[in-house]
Design a protein around this motif. Sequence first.
Motif, short mmCIF file in Angstrom:
data_model
loop_
_atom_site.label_atom_id
_atom_site.label_comp_id
_atom_site.label_asym_id
_atom_site.label_seq_id
_atom_site.Cartn_x
_atom_site.Cartn_y
_atom_site.Cartn_z
N THR A 1 52.32 72.20 60.31
CA THR A 1 52.13 70.75 60.41
C THR A 1 51.10 70.45 61.50
O THR A 1 50.71 71.33 62.27
N GLU A 2 50.73 69.19 61.59
CA GLU A 2 49.79 68.77 62.63
C GLU A 2 50.33 69.11 64.02
O GLU A 2 49.59 69.58 64.89
N ALA A 3 51.63 68.94 64.22
CA ALA A 3 52.23 69.23 65.52
C ALA A 3 52.22 70.72 65.84
O ALA A 3 52.08 71.11 67.00
N GLN A 4 52.34 71.56 64.84
CA GLN A 4 52.41 73.01 65.05
C GLN A 4 51.03 73.68 65.11
O GLN A 4 50.90 74.78 65.63
N PHE A 5 50.02 73.04 64.56
CA PHE A 5 48.70 73.66 64.39
C PHE A 5 48.11 74.18 65.70
O PHE A 5 47.74 75.36 65.79
N PRO A 6 48.01 73.35 66.76
CA PRO A 6 47.39 73.86 68.00
C PRO A 6 48.13 75.07 68.58
O PRO A 6 47.50 76.03 69.00
N GLN A 7 49.44 75.02 68.57
CA GLN A 7 50.24 76.13 69.10
C GLN A 7 50.04 77.39 68.27
O GLN A 7 49.94 78.50 68.83
N THR A 8 49.93 77.25 66.97
CA THR A 8 49.71 78.41 66.09
C THR A 8 48.39 79.09 66.43
O THR A 8 48.32 80.31 66.53
N GLN B 1 47.55 64.66 56.21
CA GLN B 1 46.24 64.05 56.02
C GLN B 1 45.46 63.91 57.33
O GLN B 1 44.25 64.11 57.36
N ARG B 2 46.13 63.60 58.43
CA ARG B 2 45.43 63.48 59.72
C ARG B 2 44.88 64.83 60.18
O ARG B 2 43.77 64.91 60.69
N LEU B 3 45.66 65.88 59.98
CA LEU B 3 45.20 67.22 60.35
C LEU B 3 44.01 67.63 59.49
O LEU B 3 43.02 68.15 60.00
N ALA B 4 44.10 67.38 58.19
CA ALA B 4 42.99 67.71 57.29
C ALA B 4 41.73 66.94 57.68
O ALA B 4 40.63 67.50 57.70
N ALA B 5 41.88 65.67 58.03
CA ALA B 5 40.72 64.87 58.45
C ALA B 5 40.15 65.41 59.76
O ALA B 5 38.93 65.54 59.91
N ALA B 6 41.02 65.74 60.70
CA ALA B 6 40.55 66.26 61.99
C ALA B 6 39.83 67.59 61.82
O ALA B 6 38.89 67.90 62.57
N ALA B 7 40.24 68.38 60.82
CA ALA B 7 39.61 69.67 60.56
C ALA B 7 38.35 69.53 59.70
O ALA B 7 37.67 70.52 59.42
N GLY B 8 38.04 68.30 59.27
CA GLY B 8 36.83 68.06 58.49
C GLY B 8 36.93 68.56 57.06
O GLY B 8 35.92 68.90 56.45
N VAL C 1 38.94 80.86 68.47
CA VAL C 1 37.60 80.45 68.05
C VAL C 1 37.55 80.41 66.51
O VAL C 1 37.95 81.37 65.85
N LEU C 2 37.05 79.31 65.97
CA LEU C 2 36.84 79.22 64.53
C LEU C 2 35.69 80.14 64.17
O LEU C 2 34.56 79.92 64.60
N VAL C 3 35.97 81.20 63.40
CA VAL C 3 34.94 82.19 63.07
C VAL C 3 34.56 82.16 61.60
O VAL C 3 33.60 82.82 61.19
N PHE C 4 35.30 81.39 60.78
CA PHE C 4 34.98 81.31 59.35
C PHE C 4 35.56 80.01 58.81
O PHE C 4 36.68 79.63 59.15
N SER C 5 34.80 79.33 57.97
CA SER C 5 35.28 78.15 57.28
C SER C 5 34.49 78.00 55.99
O SER C 5 33.26 77.94 56.03
#
Length: 126
Positions: free
Chosen positions: A7-14, A61-68, A82-86
């Motif tokens: 979830t959005e709340a768990q994403f940064p910690q993950t 939806q907020r997490l998806a928007a924040a991730a572009g 570090v984001l290394v692939f998208s």
Amino acid sequence: MATINVTEAQFPQTIEENDIVFVDFWADWCGPCKQFAPVYDAVSSEHADVVFAKVDTEAEQRLAAAAGISSIPTLMAFREKVLVFSQAGALNATQFSELVQAVKGLDMKEVHAQVAAQQAQQAGQE
């Protein structure tokens, strides 16, 4: 390791607490997402040292928007925060397995040096 729903709340910690994290942004109504799901699950079971997360773009939806995220499925890979692939679009099992190996094989000293250089350049432009 089995895939985990994030979830959005768990994403940064993950991202913060794990060396390598793959994230599959998907939705239940998306045909290519449904085709990619078993590939994602199968490859995740082959790499116990990697976290494989899934983000339901309808529920988060907020997490998806924040991730572009503008198209799904979108696959992201993080290594040492570090984001290394998208990339949008589904991969086949061979492509995805090769991507996991490529991310594992990255020279992170070089990646961190490149990130630091980019940040310094951006700071100099401001």
